[in-house]
Write an enzyme that holds these catalytic residues in place. Structure first.
Site, mmCIF file in Angstrom:
data_model
loop_
_atom_site.group_PDB
_atom_site.id
_atom_site.type_symbol
_atom_site.label_atom_id
_atom_site.label_comp_id
_atom_site.label_asym_id
_atom_site.label_seq_id
_atom_site.Cartn_x
_atom_site.Cartn_y
_atom_site.Cartn_z
ATOM 1 C CE LYS A 23 -1.619 2.467 3.101
ATOM 2 N NZ LYS A 23 -2.083 2.931 4.402
ATOM 3 C CG ASP A 77 -7.104 4.010 2.938
ATOM 4 O OD1 ASP A 77 -8.158 3.677 2.329
ATOM 5 O OD2 ASP A 77 -6.900 5.170 3.294
#
Ligand code: SF4
Length: 205
Positions: free
Chosen positions: A118, A136
């Site tokens: 991420k 997220d």
């Protein structure tokens, strides 16, 4: 109109000019800020990085910093002992192994401490303008509520599904819009459903 188009049109209306809420001034300051933002609000990270980067003004200074001093600076953040270590090690590796420039190879970046998929995706899409979709907690929640992805989809499956359905040139903007929509409108608790024009397609009960 397909559901992606409906959602994207609404996000354009609601959040026409989304901006990354993490403060940064160059490649390594963004990478470190994103690493620090794990399990922490961006506003709190900004308070910490303001102190950190004004005291340690270069990678050289950061890599030679006293661990206890860095630990004290990042103490307001969760998991601060590990994050303090990560800051020094990330600075050391960028400085010693990559001539002071953050590498742009995903496989290399993911070997940095505290840097996962991420974080790399945020760095790619925000700093390098490389198409990517960081997933997220906000992106995951909103995508599932709106039925853009399956309710049991993993983070990687969500990333792939969004990448498949959103135009490459729009990924950066859509990522920020989904994050901000989740942060300020479609919140985990008490989302603003009464004012939401997507309520007819939403699976949230
Ligand atoms: S209706 Fe509520 S839960 Fe559904 S997308 Fe809108 S704000 Fe989120």
């Amino acid at each position: 109109m397909n559901k992606y188009q409906v959602v994207e049109d609404y996000l354009d209306e609601l959040i026409p000019n989304p901006k990354c809420e993490l403060d940064y001034f160059n490649d390594y300051s963004l990478l470190i800020a994103v690493m620090l933002s794990a399990q922490t609000k961006d506003s709190r990270v900004n308070e910490v990085t303001k102190v950190l980067f004004s005291k340690y003004k270069s990678l050289e200074e950061l890599k030679n910093a006293d661990y206890n001093d860095i630990k004290e600076i990042v103490m307001p953040l969760g998991n601060y002992t590990k994050k303090a270590f990560n800051i020094i090690e990330i600075a050391r590796r960028i400085s010693d192994e990559f001539n002071g420039v953050v590498p742009t190879d995903r496989e290399i970046l993911e070997t940095f401490p505290g840097i996962g998929r991420k974080t790399v995706n945020v760095f790619f899409v925000e700093y390098l303008n490389i198409p990517a979709m960081p997933v997220d907690t906000h992106v995951e929640r909103v995508s599932k509520r709106l039925g853009l992805v399956k309710g049991n989809a993993s983070v990687l499956e969500i990333e792939k599904e969004l990448m498949k359905n959103i135009k490459r040139e729009n990924l950066g903007k859509r990522h920020l819009q989904l994050v901000l929509f989740g942060r300020y409108y479609c919140t985990a608790k008490r989302p603003q459903c009464d004012n939401c024009e997507l309520s007819n397609m939403c699976k949230y009960k």
